[in-house]
Design a protein around this motif. Sequence first.
Motif, PDB file in Angstrom:
ATOM      1  N   CYS A  56       6.921   3.440  -5.126  1.00  0.00           N
ATOM      2  CA  CYS A  56       5.575   2.944  -5.380  1.00  0.00           C
ATOM      3  C   CYS A  56       5.073   2.263  -4.105  1.00  0.00           C
ATOM      4  O   CYS A  56       5.849   1.953  -3.205  1.00  0.00           O
ATOM      5  N   ALA A  57       3.773   2.052  -4.049  1.00  0.00           N
ATOM      6  CA  ALA A  57       3.174   1.482  -2.841  1.00  0.00           C
ATOM      7  C   ALA A  57       1.949   0.672  -3.226  1.00  0.00           C
ATOM      8  O   ALA A  57       1.420   0.797  -4.329  1.00  0.00           O
ATOM      9  N   CYS A  58       1.508  -0.161  -2.283  1.00  0.00           N
ATOM     10  CA  CYS A  58       0.270  -0.908  -2.496  1.00  0.00           C
ATOM     11  C   CYS A  58      -0.386  -1.187  -1.151  1.00  0.00           C
ATOM     12  O   CYS A  58       0.262  -1.178  -0.113  1.00  0.00           O
ATOM     13  N   ALA A  59      -1.686  -1.429  -1.210  1.00  0.00           N
ATOM     14  CA  ALA A  59      -2.465  -1.840  -0.045  1.00  0.00           C
ATOM     15  C   ALA A  59      -3.297  -3.042  -0.476  1.00  0.00           C
ATOM     16  O   ALA A  59      -3.902  -3.019  -1.551  1.00  0.00           O
ATOM     17  N   VAL A  60      -3.286  -4.088   0.339  1.00  0.00           N
ATOM     18  CA  VAL A  60      -4.018  -5.311   0.014  1.00  0.00           C
ATOM     19  C   VAL A  60      -4.973  -5.646   1.158  1.00  0.00           C
ATOM     20  O   VAL A  60      -4.562  -5.684   2.318  1.00  0.00           O
ATOM     21  N   ASN A  61      -6.228  -5.865   0.817  1.00  0.00           N
ATOM     22  CA  ASN A  61      -7.230  -6.292   1.777  1.00  0.00           C
ATOM     23  C   ASN A  61      -8.368  -6.907   0.977  1.00  0.00           C
ATOM     24  O   ASN A  61      -8.825  -6.297   0.015  1.00  0.00           O
ATOM     25  N   PRO A  62      -8.806  -8.089   1.305  1.00  0.00           N
ATOM     26  CA  PRO A  62      -8.366  -8.952   2.390  1.00  0.00           C
ATOM     27  C   PRO A  62      -7.073  -9.681   2.036  1.00  0.00           C
ATOM     28  O   PRO A  62      -6.660  -9.725   0.882  1.00  0.00           O
ATOM     29  N   VAL A  63      -6.456 -10.272   3.035  1.00  0.00           N
ATOM     30  CA  VAL A  63      -5.263 -11.096   2.852  1.00  0.00           C
ATOM     31  C   VAL A  63      -5.654 -12.536   3.174  1.00  0.00           C
ATOM     32  O   VAL A  63      -6.205 -12.799   4.244  1.00  0.00           O
ATOM     33  N   ALA A  64      -5.368 -13.431   2.250  1.00  0.00           N
ATOM     34  CA  ALA A  64      -5.698 -14.853   2.401  1.00  0.00           C
ATOM     35  C   ALA A  64      -7.175 -15.046   2.743  1.00  0.00           C
ATOM     36  O   ALA A  64      -7.532 -15.901   3.534  1.00  0.00           O
TER      37      ALA A  64
END
Length: 84
Positions: A8-16
């Motif tokens: 499985c995978a994920c992409a996160v944006n924005p970070v903090a």
Amino acid sequence: MGKRNQDCACAVNPVAGDDSVALFCVFDGHGRHGHCVAIEALISMHFELDRAAADLIKGPAATLSATFEAVQAHLRLLGKQDQV
């Protein structure tokens, strides 16, 4: 029937809250419960990084290292639990 995909995978944006920062993760499951472990690692990683979001921007290498260790410890504890 083919082999079940255990990744499985994920992409996160924005970070903090920083739109210029993105985080991409891939979790490569192996073994009889690889798919469950990959998903649990993804959820745990997200939880730990969310708790340390401010530190991730200030010191990404140290924060990621600490997060990996916390997730690994969590997975080890789960692995020691009795199966239901």
